[in-house]
Design an enzyme around this catalytic site. Structure first.
Site, mmCIF file in Angstrom:
data_model
loop_
_atom_site.group_PDB
_atom_site.id
_atom_site.type_symbol
_atom_site.label_atom_id
_atom_site.label_comp_id
_atom_site.label_asym_id
_atom_site.label_seq_id
_atom_site.Cartn_x
_atom_site.Cartn_y
_atom_site.Cartn_z
ATOM 1 N N ARG A 219 0.822 -1.110 -0.125
ATOM 2 C CA ARG A 219 -0.145 -0.257 0.057
ATOM 3 C C ARG A 219 0.830 1.238 0.184
ATOM 4 N NH1 ARG A 219 -4.219 -1.435 -2.529
ATOM 5 N NH2 ARG A 219 -6.056 -2.844 -1.408
ATOM 6 N N GLU B 221 -1.753 -5.424 -14.491
ATOM 7 C CA GLU B 221 -0.848 -4.913 -14.692
ATOM 8 C C GLU B 221 -0.119 -4.927 -13.136
ATOM 9 O OE1 GLU B 221 1.573 -2.148 -16.947
ATOM 10 O OE2 GLU B 221 0.369 -3.621 -18.800
#
Length: 180
Positions: free
Chosen positions: A65, A140
């Site tokens: 994160r 991706e």
């Protein structure tokens, strides 16, 4: 004062900044007694969180994160694509991040991540009767590990450095309320 006397009315909205994941807007609103104020609101697509229940464990994901600059253990989830229903997004995100599909998906609730600053909602689903393909289908720029974690560990550690995502605690609260 009754509730109708608490309602503000938006008079104008200006886009301040657009990113790939949200748009910052400046809104001028008028209070019930005629005062005006300028407020910043983040507009983003709705999200889903899926709680995969395997019996004794939850199927969790670990991912980086950027805001926290750390790995976070979370329930699978993500952004609802334009035109996609929350239920379909929940199925898709579960499969993409864990390679699992659910024989049963139950809607647990929706909430705003922070109604003072955001205009979107997160929709929480319980996934049961899981079947595993063994193959993730990540975006991706997604790097995600998945693993079973004992329910007791998840619930005990929410709010720790590993389980820092506040929406996971909200999703867990909806789960616990459904199980009462």
């Amino acid at each position: 004062m009754n509730d109708s006397e608490l309602i503000w009315h938006e008079k104008s909205r200006t886009e301040v900044f657009r990113t790939p994941v949200f748009t910052v807007t400046e809104r001028t609103s008028e209070s019930p007694d005629g005062r005006r104020g300028i407020y910043i609101v983040n507009e983003a697509p709705d999200w889903v969180i899926v709680i995969p229940d395997t019996g004794e464990t939850f199927l969790m994901v670990r991912q980086w994160r950027h805001g926290e600059k750390a790995l976070s253990i979370e329930f699978p989830g993500g952004v609802i694509d334009k035109g996609e229903a929350p239920l379909e997004a929940a199925k898709r995100e579960l499969m993409e991040e864990t390679g699992a599909s659910a024989g049963k998906l139950t809607f647990l609730g929706s909430m705003n991540p922070n109604p003072a600053l955001f205009s979107n909602h997160v929709h929480v689903f319980l996934a049961e009767d899981l079947k595993f393909s063994g193959k993730q289908d990540l975006d991706e720029d997604e790097y995600v590990n998945y693993m079973p974690v004992l329910k007791s560990e998840v619930l005990k550690k929410i709010g720790s450095w590993e389980y820092c995502h506040a929406l996971m605690a909200s999703a867990a609260a909806l789960y616990m309320a459904a199980k009462i």
